[in-house]
Scaffold this active site. Structure first.
Site, short mmCIF file in Angstrom:
data_model
loop_
_atom_site.label_atom_id
_atom_site.label_comp_id
_atom_site.label_asym_id
_atom_site.label_seq_id
_atom_site.Cartn_x
_atom_site.Cartn_y
_atom_site.Cartn_z
N PRO A 24 0.77 -1.03 0.05
CA PRO A 24 0.08 0.00 -0.07
C PRO A 24 0.99 1.26 -0.01
O PRO A 24 1.93 1.26 0.82
CB PRO A 24 -0.71 0.00 1.30
N CYS A 26 0.12 5.45 0.08
CA CYS A 26 -0.89 6.85 0.22
C CYS A 26 -0.49 7.62 -1.20
O CYS A 26 0.73 7.88 -1.12
CB CYS A 26 -0.76 7.35 1.35
N ALA A 60 -3.63 2.77 2.23
CA ALA A 60 -4.18 2.83 3.59
C ALA A 60 -5.41 3.64 3.36
O ALA A 60 -5.43 4.80 3.10
CB ALA A 60 -3.05 3.60 4.48
N GLN A 102 -5.70 -1.95 1.83
CA GLN A 102 -5.34 -1.87 3.28
C GLN A 102 -6.29 -0.92 3.91
O GLN A 102 -6.49 0.15 3.66
CB GLN A 102 -3.98 -1.21 3.26
N TYR A 185 0.08 3.63 13.55
CA TYR A 185 -1.34 3.81 13.56
C TYR A 185 -2.05 2.99 14.40
O TYR A 185 -1.42 2.47 15.48
CB TYR A 185 -1.74 3.67 12.13
N ARG A 233 -0.60 -6.57 8.29
CA ARG A 233 0.79 -5.59 8.23
C ARG A 233 1.24 -5.30 9.71
O ARG A 233 0.47 -4.48 10.40
CB ARG A 233 0.44 -4.28 7.42
N GLY A 325 7.92 -1.47 -3.35
CA GLY A 325 7.13 -0.13 -3.19
C GLY A 325 7.93 1.14 -3.98
O GLY A 325 7.24 1.20 -5.19
N ARG A 326 8.90 1.91 -3.47
CA ARG A 326 9.31 3.05 -4.37
C ARG A 326 9.70 2.61 -5.63
O ARG A 326 9.78 3.43 -6.62
CB ARG A 326 10.24 3.52 -3.46
C1 FNR Z 1 4.20 4.37 1.79
N1 FNR Z 1 4.36 3.33 2.61
C2 FNR Z 1 2.87 2.78 3.18
N2 FNR Z 1 2.56 1.77 4.08
C3 FNR Z 1 1.40 1.49 4.40
O1 FNR Z 1 1.43 0.45 5.38
N3 FNR Z 1 0.34 2.04 4.03
C4 FNR Z 1 0.49 3.04 3.30
O2 FNR Z 1 -0.49 3.79 2.84
C5 FNR Z 1 1.75 3.61 2.90
N4 FNR Z 1 2.03 4.79 2.31
C6 FNR Z 1 3.09 4.80 1.49
C7 FNR Z 1 3.17 6.15 0.47
C8 FNR Z 1 4.40 6.08 -0.06
C9 FNR Z 1 4.47 7.26 -1.08
C10 FNR Z 1 5.70 5.50 0.08
C11 FNR Z 1 6.78 5.44 -0.65
C12 FNR Z 1 5.54 4.38 1.08
C13 FNR Z 1 5.31 2.13 3.07
C14 FNR Z 1 5.49 1.26 1.87
O3 FNR Z 1 4.22 0.46 1.72
C15 FNR Z 1 6.83 0.54 2.09
O4 FNR Z 1 6.63 -0.40 3.09
C16 FNR Z 1 7.94 1.35 2.09
O5 FNR Z 1 7.97 2.40 0.86
C17 FNR Z 1 9.30 0.43 1.86
O6 FNR Z 1 9.20 -0.26 0.78
P1 FNR Z 1 10.22 0.28 -0.53
O7 FNR Z 1 9.55 1.67 -1.05
O8 FNR Z 1 11.59 0.44 -0.09
O9 FNR Z 1 9.96 -0.81 -1.44
#
Ligand code: FNR
Length: 358
Positions: A24, A26, A60, A102, A185, A233, A325-326
């Site tokens: 997920p 945001c 989320a 999520q 959260y 999670r 993610g990123r």
């Molecule tokens: C997130 N992450 C995140 N995690 C989550 O549990 N719910 C969410 O809504 C979000 N929102 C969110 C927005 C953005 C723009 C980013 C970059 C990250 C965390 C994400 O799910 C992930 O755990 C982390 O980004 C680490 O993984 P990567 O990016 O290193 O692959």
């Protein structure tokens, strides 16, 4: 090395086409009014599904208005929202991916500004759409408002909100539900002794601190039935001495398994400011440890952005799934690129994309 990354994975009755999933994320879309997803979400999630991911998780999504992180968050507390989510699941499915959402309550970290853009520090004021946050105890997150301590009725209302949102999510076509118990959260706030100072049945012992999470899981399962896979999670640690940690995460994960949770998505941090040793795969050891100690399937996340790294993690059994993610924001076609790099014959690559590799 065993080939593993593009093996399907089955959760309950649902076969998911590979092990590269989207966590997920945001979007804080400025045009997301009243929690309703927009064209941005359709395009964003659609491109991730088309890029070859096995499962795409919607960001989320607040189970109640006060459960949103920011005013721009998505929500699933009314039927108008649920209707709008149907477009997202239809799009994700049309590209061959499974759709997860999520479900979240932001607790004491609610009513904050979105993660980027020009805005002041602290909470969003009422005149800009903010609200008073709630939490397990009147303990503020660094720099944020002191939350109102939830009463017993308030806690019961949270459970009811998760039930209703889960029902709407399934009706909107989601295949998998993820409960957000991480990142500081509400559910994580109850788990951690740093944010939970309650003296009633929801505070004190680990059993008590885990009570709300288990109630939510039980209530959602009772509402949606046995068919729907459920992921929780968790943050495996607060990264602070005396806080939430891996042994407690393992104990609660094993209870979650006994309560019918199908997978633990293993993240970390977010509940208190902390020094986090970030680096490639930095949270992977937590996922592996939880998998080994509980026998539950796990999803690993955190700077997994290289095809060979991803393949190795799954092939060595360090995690059942990798969440990207990123890197998937940088390249929504990461799974297709990984399949090419690893010389997989990927049957669901969109036909025109074949040309890009010839
Ligand atoms: C997130 N992450 C995140 N995690 C989550 O549990 N719910 C969410 O809504 C979000 N929102 C969110 C927005 C953005 C723009 C980013 C970059 C990250 C965390 C994400 O799910 C992930 O755990 C982390 O980004 C680490 O993984 P990567 O990016 O290193 O692959």
């Amino acid at each position: 090395m065993t080939r593993a990354l593009f093996d399907p994975l089955t959760l309950r009755g649902l076969e998911i086409r590979n092990r590269i999933w989207i966590p997920p994320m945001c979007q804080y879309a400025v045009d997301a009014q009243d929690g309703i997803p927009t064209d941005w979400h359709l395009m964003h999630l659609g491109s991730l599904a088309r890029g070859g991911a096995g499962l795409v998780t919607v960001e989320a999504t607040g189970v109640s208005p006060e459960g949103r992180i920011s005013p721009e968050d998505l929500g699933l507390w009314n039927d108008e929202q649920a209707q709008a989510f149907r477009r997202l699941t239809a799009m994700i499915h049309s590209q061959g991916a499974a759709a997860a959402i999520q479900l979240a309550h932001a607790g004491r970290k609610a009513s904050t500004w979105r993660a980027w853009g020009d805005h002041p520090e602290g909470n969003v004021p009422a005149e800009r759409g903010g609200w008073q946050p709630v939490g397990p105890s009147p303990r503020a997150y660094d720099g944020l408002a002191v939350p109102t301590e939830l009463t017993a009725e308030g806690i019961a209302d949270v459970v009811v909100a998760f039930i209703a949102a889960a029902r709407r999510a399934v009706n909107a076509g989601f295949d998998v539900l993820e409960i957000h118990g991480a990142h500081g959260y509400l559910l994580h706030e109850f788990l951690s002794p740093l944010s939970n100072g309650r003296t009633d049945a929801y505070g004190g012992s680990l059993e008590n601190r885990a009570r709300l999470l288990l109630e939510v899981v039980d209530a959602v399962r009772a509402e949606v039935g046995e068919q729907v896979p459920m992921i929780v999670r968790l943050s495996a640690t607060d990264w602070v001495q005396g806080g939430w940690d891996l042994p407690q995460t393992e104990a609660v994960s094993s209870w979650l398994g006994e309560h019918g949770v199908d997978m633990i998505s293993v993240s970390s941090g977010g509940n208190v400011p902390a020094e986090i040793p970030v680096g490639p795969g930095y949270q992977l050891p937590f996922a592996t440890s939880i998998k080994e100690s509980t026998g539950l399937p796990v999803a690993a996340v955190g700077m997994i952005d290289d095809p060979f790294q991803a393949e190795q993690i799954v092939a060595l059994g360090q995690s059942d799934v990798v969440l990207v993610g990123r890197e998937s924001l940088r390249d929504p076609n990461f799974p297709i690129r990984a399949a090419e790099a690893l010389r997989y014959d990927m049957p669901y690559k969109p036909a025109p994309y074949e040309r890009a590799y010839r």
